[in-house]
Design an enzyme around this catalytic site. Sequence first.
Site, mmCIF file in Angstrom:
data_model
loop_
_atom_site.group_PDB
_atom_site.id
_atom_site.type_symbol
_atom_site.label_atom_id
_atom_site.label_comp_id
_atom_site.label_asym_id
_atom_site.label_seq_id
_atom_site.Cartn_x
_atom_site.Cartn_y
_atom_site.Cartn_z
ATOM 1 C CD GLU A 46 -6.160 -1.392 -2.885
ATOM 2 O OE1 GLU A 46 -7.618 -1.204 -2.203
ATOM 3 O OE2 GLU A 46 -5.883 -2.175 -2.112
ATOM 4 N NE ARG A 81 3.283 -7.854 1.674
ATOM 5 C CZ ARG A 81 1.972 -6.906 2.185
ATOM 6 N NH1 ARG A 81 2.729 -5.831 3.302
ATOM 7 N NH2 ARG A 81 1.252 -6.343 1.113
ATOM 8 C CE LYS A 114 -2.351 0.114 2.081
ATOM 9 N NZ LYS A 114 -2.257 0.538 0.936
HETATM 10 P P1 ATP Z 1 -1.066 -3.529 3.294
HETATM 11 O O1 ATP Z 1 -1.598 -5.144 3.523
HETATM 12 O O2 ATP Z 1 -0.365 -2.585 4.141
HETATM 13 O O3 ATP Z 1 -2.374 -3.136 2.934
HETATM 14 P P2 ATP Z 1 -0.096 -3.678 0.109
HETATM 15 O O4 ATP Z 1 0.088 -3.617 -0.328
HETATM 16 O O5 ATP Z 1 -2.054 -3.357 0.395
HETATM 17 O O6 ATP Z 1 -0.315 -2.743 2.236
HETATM 18 P P3 ATP Z 1 -0.502 -1.425 -1.191
HETATM 19 O O7 ATP Z 1 -1.416 0.281 -0.867
HETATM 20 O O8 ATP Z 1 -1.053 -2.037 -1.889
HETATM 21 O O9 ATP Z 1 -0.865 -1.626 0.348
HETATM 22 O O10 ATP Z 1 0.608 -1.083 -1.572
HETATM 23 C C1 ATP Z 1 1.822 -0.910 -2.021
HETATM 24 C C2 ATP Z 1 3.178 -0.804 -2.929
HETATM 25 O O11 ATP Z 1 4.372 -1.046 -1.682
HETATM 26 C C3 ATP Z 1 2.616 -2.722 -3.486
HETATM 27 O O12 ATP Z 1 3.707 -3.158 -4.071
HETATM 28 C C4 ATP Z 1 3.135 -3.398 -2.136
HETATM 29 O O13 ATP Z 1 3.901 -4.830 -1.723
HETATM 30 C C5 ATP Z 1 4.283 -2.167 -0.986
HETATM 31 N N1 ATP Z 1 3.644 -3.080 0.846
HETATM 32 C C6 ATP Z 1 3.247 -3.215 0.811
HETATM 33 N N2 ATP Z 1 3.494 -3.018 2.056
HETATM 34 C C7 ATP Z 1 4.871 -3.382 1.977
HETATM 35 C C8 ATP Z 1 6.184 -4.766 3.116
HETATM 36 N N3 ATP Z 1 5.617 -4.564 4.611
HETATM 37 N N4 ATP Z 1 7.540 -4.522 2.514
HETATM 38 C C9 ATP Z 1 7.286 -4.229 1.724
HETATM 39 N N5 ATP Z 1 6.746 -3.401 0.741
HETATM 40 C C10 ATP Z 1 5.305 -3.764 0.759
HETATM 41 MG MG MG Z 2 -3.385 -4.205 -0.728
#
Ligand code: ATP
Ligand code: MG
Length: 549
Positions: free
Chosen positions: A34, A258, A268
């Site tokens: 995102e 994660r 983020k």
């Molecule tokens: P955040 O909580 O930091 O905003 P998010 O999962 O909302 O992370 P996205 O941009 O939606 O961020 O994530 C893109 C991809 O990265 C998704 O497939 C998500 O599952 C993966 N991802 C995000 N954070 C992690 C993590 N800590 N470990 C493994 N994969 C991750």
């Molecule tokens: Mg997200």
Amino acid sequence: MSEKESSLNFIEEIISNDLESKKYESIITRFPPEPNGYLHLGHASSICLNFGLTKTFPGSTNLRFDDTNPTTEETEYVESIKKDIQWLGFEWKNEFYASDYFDTLYDYAVKLIHNNYAYVCDLTSDEIANQKGNHTTPGVNSPYRNRSIEENLSLFEAMKNGKFEDGTKTLRAKIDMSHPNLLMRDPIIYRIKHAHHHRTGNKWCIYPMYDFAHGQSDSIENITHSICTMEFIPHRELYDWLIEKLEIYPSKQYEFARRNINYTVTSKRKLLQLVNEKFVEGWDDPRMPTISGMRRRGYTPWSIREFCKRIGIGKRENMVDVGLLEFCVREDLNKISKRVMAVLEPIKLTIENYPEGQEEFLTTENNPENPEEGTRNIPFSKTLWIEREDFAEFPEKKWFRLALGAMVRLKSAYIIECTDFKKDNDGNVIEVIAKYFPDSKSGSDTSGLKAKGVIHWVSAAHAKTAQINLYDRLFRVEDPSQEEGDFKDFINPNSLTVIQNAYIEPELAHAKIGDYFQFLRKGYFVLDKNSSIDTPIFNLTVGLKDNWK
Ligand code: ATP
Ligand code: MG
């Protein structure tokens, strides 16, 4: 099973079986960020997994911006994400945007309504939440659940045409208000939001919810294996339901845990707070666990990929020790960094028997780990800068550095013996005086002298001044998110120490951003983007030794 197969992680195992059984000829994965922030180390793990799978197996990986939420997304983030993935060493087959599917998604929604699988609901989101029930109590049907298909079609169109205010209507999937999975209790799939979108502008005032966009985007792209993190396990049922009812490409969702790293936060939302509230200089502050921060800190792409490989893929969340990351970058920098000399906290060293005004150029290896990198010449003269901590007025036992009467070797130069030192009125040592042994020159030493210690130095007449940024962990506790209170209360107040007047050998005036250096005996350093010709700035990547554990 061959040896290669037995070392597969559980997702590779699934894919290997799918290919063997001819379920697929090749696979398509995607990385779906995102664009609401910069990528961090957790994302790196997902990138290495998704892109790595199609390096191991036949297939390709798409980069898909999951930009269905108009209010938090920005073009700056899109650009940084692309740069970071490329820098990590991966290539996407296609660059897609979920927002490009808004027309298709709208048609999909209409199809659901047509088949009596969705309805327009006038309840507010609070009312919907209150009627959802819980694990022991079934939910309550919305009074709008039995609207006719025709009425739903015209209301949904009116929603699209901007006839209603934000929050006054939603489109909900018609599933089952007593379903054991709460997400299946008539979830909202579209909401009204009169907001500008970074790509579609003001074209839309209704936006699909995550669950309605994500799986459908996967289908549109014929994603075979849609990999996400564990919190989406309960969403899988809805993912499958929507694909089935829409009769679209049957993408399959798989989940992995994660990855979290200690002494930092990987969210983020939290990182954005650190940026907005100026706890750090920006998303690429070298203390940030973002890819761009780590790049600026001097981490190499290999070191991050190696870290992700070593922590692997699992189904249980765990906390990874940042020491492993530091280990990986040391391993790489030891191989590739140029060895140079810099004095961080200088004190003057005068060689009393070296002729005034004389200079000579001494040969030194650029990288003993890689003789192909050759040698260079470093200037030597009567007055040098050495590290203040390399001289002791009152040496402890087994002190191998400078002290009155003690001998050391100046790296790549001569053996010297300390003969005197001077103090200022406050009693601080301000100058060390030594004599050198002309026949002890490195490489042609015939002196027969033995010096136990070797210290680094720079010639005062030739040295340049530099600013050095020494970094430590951003947080002083292992898991700031788990502490009581605000995670920002646990920031390490000493995470940055700035040294204004360090001395570097003249060679370093030509350093470029992205060159990797080992400052002998001090650590690995990299030139910072804020450097100027007059004032180069070097960032500490990591010390030479693991001094944490
Ligand atoms: P955040 O909580 O930091 O905003 P998010 O999962 O909302 O992370 P996205 O941009 O939606 O961020 O994530 C893109 C991809 O990265 C998704 O497939 C998500 O599952 C993966 N991802 C995000 N954070 C992690 C993590 N800590 N470990 C493994 N994969 C991750
Ligand atoms: Mg997200």
